[in-house]
Design a protein around this motif. Sequence first.
Motif, PDB file in Angstrom:
ATOM      1  N   LEU A 188      -9.100  -3.596  -7.266  1.00  0.00           N
ATOM      2  CA  LEU A 188      -8.274  -2.415  -7.020  1.00  0.00           C
ATOM      3  C   LEU A 188      -8.482  -1.874  -5.604  1.00  0.00           C
ATOM      4  O   LEU A 188      -7.524  -1.536  -4.902  1.00  0.00           O
ATOM      5  CB  LEU A 188      -8.585  -1.315  -8.031  1.00  0.00           C
ATOM      6  CG  LEU A 188      -8.030  -1.510  -9.431  1.00  0.00           C
ATOM      7  CD1 LEU A 188      -8.475  -0.371 -10.337  1.00  0.00           C
ATOM      8  CD2 LEU A 188      -6.521  -1.606  -9.411  1.00  0.00           C
ATOM      9  N   ARG A 189      -9.745  -1.807  -5.175  1.00  0.00           N
ATOM     10  CA  ARG A 189     -10.042  -1.276  -3.838  1.00  0.00           C
ATOM     11  C   ARG A 189      -9.434  -2.162  -2.748  1.00  0.00           C
ATOM     12  O   ARG A 189      -8.784  -1.672  -1.829  1.00  0.00           O
ATOM     13  CB  ARG A 189     -11.555  -1.148  -3.648  1.00  0.00           C
ATOM     14  CG  ARG A 189     -11.930  -0.405  -2.385  1.00  0.00           C
ATOM     15  CD  ARG A 189     -13.421  -0.156  -2.257  1.00  0.00           C
ATOM     16  NE  ARG A 189     -14.131  -1.405  -2.024  1.00  0.00           N
ATOM     17  CZ  ARG A 189     -15.079  -1.906  -2.796  1.00  0.00           C
ATOM     18  NH1 ARG A 189     -15.443  -1.267  -3.879  1.00  0.00           N
ATOM     19  NH2 ARG A 189     -15.674  -3.035  -2.513  1.00  0.00           N
ATOM     20  N   PHE A 190      -9.614  -3.476  -2.873  1.00  0.00           N
ATOM     21  CA  PHE A 190      -9.045  -4.370  -1.870  1.00  0.00           C
ATOM     22  C   PHE A 190      -7.522  -4.400  -1.939  1.00  0.00           C
ATOM     23  O   PHE A 190      -6.847  -4.552  -0.926  1.00  0.00           O
ATOM     24  CB  PHE A 190      -9.615  -5.779  -1.995  1.00  0.00           C
ATOM     25  CG  PHE A 190     -10.976  -5.926  -1.406  1.00  0.00           C
ATOM     26  CD1 PHE A 190     -11.227  -5.550  -0.097  1.00  0.00           C
ATOM     27  CD2 PHE A 190     -12.017  -6.431  -2.155  1.00  0.00           C
ATOM     28  CE1 PHE A 190     -12.484  -5.683   0.450  1.00  0.00           C
ATOM     29  CE2 PHE A 190     -13.282  -6.565  -1.619  1.00  0.00           C
ATOM     30  CZ  PHE A 190     -13.520  -6.189  -0.314  1.00  0.00           C
ATOM     31  N   GLY A 191      -6.972  -4.244  -3.151  1.00  0.00           N
ATOM     32  CA  GLY A 191      -5.519  -4.189  -3.278  1.00  0.00           C
ATOM     33  C   GLY A 191      -4.948  -2.967  -2.593  1.00  0.00           C
ATOM     34  O   GLY A 191      -3.947  -3.052  -1.876  1.00  0.00           O
ATOM     35  N   LYS A 192      -5.594  -1.818  -2.791  1.00  0.00           N
ATOM     36  CA  LYS A 192      -5.132  -0.594  -2.125  1.00  0.00           C
ATOM     37  C   LYS A 192      -5.257  -0.733  -0.613  1.00  0.00           C
ATOM     38  O   LYS A 192      -4.363  -0.328   0.134  1.00  0.00           O
ATOM     39  CB  LYS A 192      -5.942   0.611  -2.603  1.00  0.00           C
ATOM     40  CG  LYS A 192      -5.601   1.060  -3.994  1.00  0.00           C
ATOM     41  CD  LYS A 192      -6.474   2.227  -4.430  1.00  0.00           C
ATOM     42  CE  LYS A 192      -6.190   2.626  -5.858  1.00  0.00           C
ATOM     43  NZ  LYS A 192      -7.078   3.715  -6.295  1.00  0.00           N
ATOM     44  N   ARG A 193      -6.383  -1.300  -0.162  1.00  0.00           N
ATOM     45  CA  ARG A 193      -6.582  -1.480   1.272  1.00  0.00           C
ATOM     46  C   ARG A 193      -5.532  -2.434   1.853  1.00  0.00           C
ATOM     47  O   ARG A 193      -4.979  -2.192   2.921  1.00  0.00           O
ATOM     48  CB  ARG A 193      -7.982  -2.026   1.546  1.00  0.00           C
ATOM     49  CG  ARG A 193      -8.329  -2.036   3.023  1.00  0.00           C
ATOM     50  CD  ARG A 193      -9.733  -2.508   3.266  1.00  0.00           C
ATOM     51  NE  ARG A 193     -10.689  -1.584   2.668  1.00  0.00           N
ATOM     52  CZ  ARG A 193     -11.976  -1.837   2.541  1.00  0.00           C
ATOM     53  NH1 ARG A 193     -12.463  -2.989   2.934  1.00  0.00           N
ATOM     54  NH2 ARG A 193     -12.775  -0.957   2.002  1.00  0.00           N
ATOM     55  N   GLY A 194      -5.212  -3.486   1.125  1.00  0.00           N
ATOM     56  CA  GLY A 194      -4.192  -4.428   1.578  1.00  0.00           C
ATOM     57  C   GLY A 194      -2.815  -3.795   1.638  1.00  0.00           C
ATOM     58  O   GLY A 194      -2.055  -4.021   2.582  1.00  0.00           O
ATOM     59  N   LEU A 195      -2.492  -2.989   0.611  1.00  0.00           N
ATOM     60  CA  LEU A 195      -1.193  -2.310   0.629  1.00  0.00           C
ATOM     61  C   LEU A 195      -1.118  -1.308   1.775  1.00  0.00           C
ATOM     62  O   LEU A 195      -0.068  -1.166   2.413  1.00  0.00           O
ATOM     63  CB  LEU A 195      -0.948  -1.610  -0.707  1.00  0.00           C
ATOM     64  CG  LEU A 195      -0.620  -2.534  -1.875  1.00  0.00           C
ATOM     65  CD1 LEU A 195      -0.539  -1.735  -3.169  1.00  0.00           C
ATOM     66  CD2 LEU A 195       0.675  -3.279  -1.630  1.00  0.00           C
ATOM     67  N   ASN A 196      -2.216  -0.592   2.045  1.00  0.00           N
ATOM     68  CA  ASN A 196      -2.229   0.337   3.172  1.00  0.00           C
ATOM     69  C   ASN A 196      -2.038  -0.393   4.496  1.00  0.00           C
ATOM     70  O   ASN A 196      -1.293   0.071   5.360  1.00  0.00           O
ATOM     71  CB  ASN A 196      -3.534   1.137   3.194  1.00  0.00           C
ATOM     72  CG  ASN A 196      -3.574   2.208   2.127  1.00  0.00           C
ATOM     73  OD1 ASN A 196      -2.532   2.620   1.626  1.00  0.00           O
ATOM     74  ND2 ASN A 196      -4.754   2.634   1.770  1.00  0.00           N
ATOM     75  N   LEU A 197      -2.704  -1.533   4.663  1.00  0.00           N
ATOM     76  CA  LEU A 197      -2.527  -2.310   5.894  1.00  0.00           C
ATOM     77  C   LEU A 197      -1.094  -2.819   6.034  1.00  0.00           C
ATOM     78  O   LEU A 197      -0.518  -2.783   7.123  1.00  0.00           O
ATOM     79  CB  LEU A 197      -3.510  -3.487   5.919  1.00  0.00           C
ATOM     80  CG  LEU A 197      -4.965  -3.140   6.185  1.00  0.00           C
ATOM     81  CD1 LEU A 197      -5.846  -4.370   6.013  1.00  0.00           C
ATOM     82  CD2 LEU A 197      -5.129  -2.586   7.589  1.00  0.00           C
ATOM     83  N   ALA A 198      -0.509  -3.275   4.923  1.00  0.00           N
ATOM     84  CA  ALA A 198       0.860  -3.764   4.959  1.00  0.00           C
ATOM     85  C   ALA A 198       1.836  -2.636   5.287  1.00  0.00           C
ATOM     86  O   ALA A 198       2.772  -2.817   6.080  1.00  0.00           O
ATOM     87  CB  ALA A 198       1.231  -4.416   3.632  1.00  0.00           C
TER      88      ALA A 198
END
Length: 125
Positions: free
Chosen positions: A84-94
């Motif tokens: 979840l944490r990496f998914g949120k971070r990835g979505l924020n970067l995208a």
Amino acid sequence: VRWMMYWIVFALFMATETFTDLLISWFPFYYEVKMAFVLWLLSPYTRGASLLYRRCVHPALARREKDIDAFLTRARERGYQTVLRFGKRGLNLAATAAVQAATKSQGALAGRLRSFSVQDLRSLP
């Protein structure tokens, strides 16, 4: 079940072999004894892996079953939280990359539109 026992015992053997190779590889016939041990584990006549599994590995696992289950539960929860944490971070970067690309292209689009006259823009459908 026989192959499961073999692979578990063999994996434990390979893990301990890393240290024993460093300490006693100088011993005469060490590699021959090691090869004979692996053949003994593998042989369907001696059933060495089954014997070692039932006498050593299974009792040790049975004694620590609750600890192992608790560890697996914690690992599953931490894994879920990490995804979840990496998914949120990835979505924020995208999203940040998309906004930056849009702002850069907006400036290019505005510059391109400035090159047209008002008459050219009125003639567009």
